[in-house]
Design a protein around this motif. Structure first.
Motif, PDB file in Angstrom:
ATOM      1  N   ILE A  27       0.839  -1.193   0.000  1.00 36.66           N
ATOM      2  CA  ILE A  27       0.000   0.000   0.000  1.00 36.66           C
ATOM      3  C   ILE A  27       0.877   1.246   0.000  1.00 36.66           C
ATOM      4  N   HIS A  28       0.562   2.182  -0.880  1.00 36.39           N
ATOM      5  CA  HIS A  28       1.273   3.457  -0.884  1.00 36.39           C
ATOM      6  C   HIS A  28       0.303   4.573  -0.509  1.00 36.39           C
ATOM      7  N   ILE A  29       0.822   5.765  -0.380  1.00 34.68           N
ATOM      8  CA  ILE A  29       0.033   6.885   0.123  1.00 34.68           C
ATOM      9  C   ILE A  29      -1.133   7.206  -0.801  1.00 34.68           C
ATOM     10  N   GLY A  30      -1.020   6.852  -2.079  1.00 39.67           N
ATOM     11  CA  GLY A  30      -2.099   7.126  -3.022  1.00 39.67           C
ATOM     12  C   GLY A  30      -3.315   6.253  -2.787  1.00 39.67           C
ATOM     13  N   ALA A  34      -8.351   5.449  -0.501  1.00 38.58           N
ATOM     14  CA  ALA A  34      -9.530   4.596  -0.678  1.00 38.58           C
ATOM     15  C   ALA A  34      -9.780   3.781   0.578  1.00 38.58           C
ATOM     16  N   ALA A  35      -8.711   3.249   1.171  1.00 36.32           N
ATOM     17  CA  ALA A  35      -8.870   2.457   2.393  1.00 36.32           C
ATOM     18  C   ALA A  35      -9.433   3.313   3.518  1.00 36.32           C
ATOM     19  N   LEU A  36      -8.843   4.478   3.734  1.00 37.43           N
ATOM     20  CA  LEU A  36      -9.250   5.347   4.839  1.00 37.43           C
ATOM     21  C   LEU A  36     -10.675   5.855   4.658  1.00 37.43           C
ATOM     22  N   PHE A  37     -11.007   6.329   3.459  1.00 39.63           N
ATOM     23  CA  PHE A  37     -12.336   6.901   3.232  1.00 39.63           C
ATOM     24  C   PHE A  37     -13.431   5.854   3.427  1.00 39.63           C
ATOM     25  N   LEU A 276      -2.888   9.582   9.217  1.00 41.37           N
ATOM     26  CA  LEU A 276      -4.347   9.614   9.181  1.00 41.37           C
ATOM     27  C   LEU A 276      -4.886  11.036   9.275  1.00 41.37           C
ATOM     28  N   SER A 277      -4.280  11.848  10.132  1.00 44.05           N
ATOM     29  CA  SER A 277      -4.758  13.232  10.285  1.00 44.05           C
ATOM     30  C   SER A 277      -4.612  14.001   8.986  1.00 44.05           C
ATOM     31  N   LEU A 278      -3.501  13.789   8.279  1.00 44.57           N
ATOM     32  CA  LEU A 278      -3.280  14.487   7.016  1.00 44.57           C
ATOM     33  C   LEU A 278      -4.221  13.978   5.934  1.00 44.57           C
ATOM     34  N   MET A 279      -4.286  12.655   5.771  1.00 50.06           N
ATOM     35  CA  MET A 279      -5.040  12.098   4.659  1.00 50.06           C
ATOM     36  C   MET A 279      -6.548  12.184   4.855  1.00 50.06           C
ATOM     37  N   ALA A 280      -7.005  12.335   6.104  1.00 51.36           N
ATOM     38  CA  ALA A 280      -8.446  12.453   6.351  1.00 51.36           C
ATOM     39  C   ALA A 280      -8.981  13.834   6.011  1.00 51.36           C
ATOM     40  N   PRO A 287      -9.581  22.314   7.190  1.00 50.78           N
ATOM     41  CA  PRO A 287      -8.135  22.356   7.409  1.00 50.78           C
ATOM     42  C   PRO A 287      -7.625  21.063   8.033  1.00 50.78           C
ATOM     43  N   VAL A 288      -6.371  20.750   7.746  1.00 48.91           N
ATOM     44  CA  VAL A 288      -5.736  19.591   8.379  1.00 48.91           C
ATOM     45  C   VAL A 288      -5.531  19.899   9.855  1.00 48.91           C
TER      46      VAL A 288
END
Length: 453
Positions: A27-30, A34-37, A276-280, A287-288
């Motif tokens: 898994i990469h940051i890209g 999809a996983a997080l959302f 998680l805080s950034l990608m959410a 804002p992040v």
């Protein structure tokens, strides 16, 4: 398909989402988005989150990647309610294919990649969209038998209804795609391998998936999958397509994704909550904000707040967030790591309080203990060599107290005439071997050896 299809209550369906990675890499940051959302949507609704491995390609799918994907999700705290393997469901895909064949929606085609490429180029040169011309539909049974004898089994395409395919996208809004502008998708390769488009449709339908969030590069796939679902008697889920990530200057991120695998970020000391805080929030109207728990991530998540524009991602943003996460950790969270370094129990909590806001990752803890336990390699400018040597000669013997620093520098100031930064900074650099750090009144009592040149 019908006998095992999961029937959803159209009025009040239980939320079911999935993350369906192909175990052909880590898994990469890209693809984390999809996983997080999808995870956040399920958890916020009290629904079900499925981890589904798209492992229908036996040559490229590796068990080491399956294990790696599980480890990455566990590291982040993204738990799943059940796991599915598409390789265990091949019979379901064959049943669906047979139904589509009976209904005249699946047809065999025999063009080689070279022939298809020539057709595309010809259409483009004519200024027309490079859509498959459905020449295979004109083949007689004798033609097909001859081609099978010459080329082997053909590939199977889904026959799209040439009508508009419309849906309300959770991020992009109203979407309308003319199916005649899209090539009939290949669902089964000539070697019999079921492709993602069919496997995903069957799984999403039978597993009762209610919501799917994925990248905007899947919009056309979504259009064709909606028709396939309807052809199989299924109910399409709610779709949302998030923006694609770019580099900090807007450059394509795809070439750098190999260096942005979650396992590499973990090895670099990046904290899960920083990721998680950034990608959410990245790419949304909000804002992040650094979150301290998964509960806060879930409660603050709203997929409708995300936009369609390409989203700039800078891996360097994870560093400051990680430092803030680490700086806020209670002693109990790092007690074992500190004990493993050999820090005495009587000073370990105080040691953590002193260094916690002066490290970028947890790995930095060891460096500070090395400084306190064994001493640092001094940083001394040439013009300060004589001054530091004179000052060290005035340093009292161990053990030091919180008052040692002020008492010692007062004596040094009186005898040398130095003051301000010219007094304090050279001594800090010489004792800690660092440009910056905690208050020296807190550092001195933790020194286990006297500073030396």
């Amino acid at each position: 398909v019908g006998s095992e299809m999961c029937i959803r209550d159209r009025e009040n369906p239980m939320t079911v989402t999935r993350f369906a990675p192909s175990p052909t890499g880590y898994i990469h940051i890209g693809n984390l988005r999809a996983a997080l959302f999808n995870w956040a949507i399920a958890r916020k609704a009290g629904g079900t989150f499925i981890l589904r491995f798209d492992d229908t390609d036996p040559e490229r799918s590796k068990e080491e990647y399956v294990d790696g994907i599980r480890e990455d999700l566990e590291w982040l705290g993204l738990d799943w309610d059940r796991e599915e393997r598409q390789s265990a469901r091949l019979g379901r895909y064959e049943d669906a294919a047979e139904r589509l064949r009976r209904d005249g929606r699946l047809y065999e085609a025999f063009e080689t990649p070279t022939e298809l490429d020539l057709k595309r180029k010809k259409l483009l040169n004519m200024g027309r969209p490079p859509v498959y011309d459905r020449a295979a539909l004109d083949l007689s049974e004798d033609d097909k038998a001859r081609l099978r004898a010459e080329r082997g089994a053909g590939h199977w395409r889904f026959k799209l209804d040439h009508a508009r395919i419309e849906w309300q996208d959770g991020i992009l809004g109203d979407i309308s795609i003319d199916a005649s502008s899209v090539s009939d998708p290949v669902l089964i390769r000539g070697d019999g391998q079921f492709l993602y488009t069919l496997a995903s449709v069957v799984d999403d339908t039978e597993m009762g998936i209610t919501d799917v969030v994925r990248g905007s590069d899947h919009v056309t796939n979504t259009a064709t999958q909606i028709q396939i679902m309807e052809a199989l008697g299924g109910m399409p889920p709610r779709f949302a397509h998030h923006s694609l990530l770019t580099g900090p200057q807007g450059e394509a991120l795809s070439k750098r994704l190999g260096t942005l695998a979650l396992r590499d970020l973990r090895a670099a000391g990046i904290e899960p909550m920083a990721v998680l805080s950034l990608m959410a929030r990245l790419g949304s109207a909000d804002p992040v904000e650094l979150r301290t728990s998964l509960h806060e991530i879930v409660e603050g998540f709203d997929v409708t707040r995300f936009g369609a524009a390409p989203t700039k991602f800078d891996a360097d943003d994870l560093g400051p967030l990680t430092a803030r996460v680490v700086g806020a950790l209670p002693y109990e969270a790092v007690a074992d790591q500190i004990a493993d370094l050999g820090v005495p129990d009587d000073i370990a909590p105080r040691f953590w309080q002193v260094v916690r806001e002066n490290i970028e990752t947890r790995d930095g803890i060891a460096g500070w203990w090395t400084t306190f336990r064994y001493g640092a390699t001094p940083i001394i400018a040439d013009e300060d060599q004589e001054f530091v040597a004179e000052a060290f000669a005035m340093l009292p013997p161990l053990p030091y107290t919180p008052e040692t620093w002020s008492e010692w520098t007062s004596v040094v100031k009186e005898r040398t005439g130095r003051k301000g930064r010219g007094l304090f900074m050279p001594l800090r650099h010489a004792i800690t071997g660092r440009e910056r750090g905690p208050e020296m009144s807190e550092v001195m009592p933790l020194l286990q050896v006297a500073p030396r040149l």
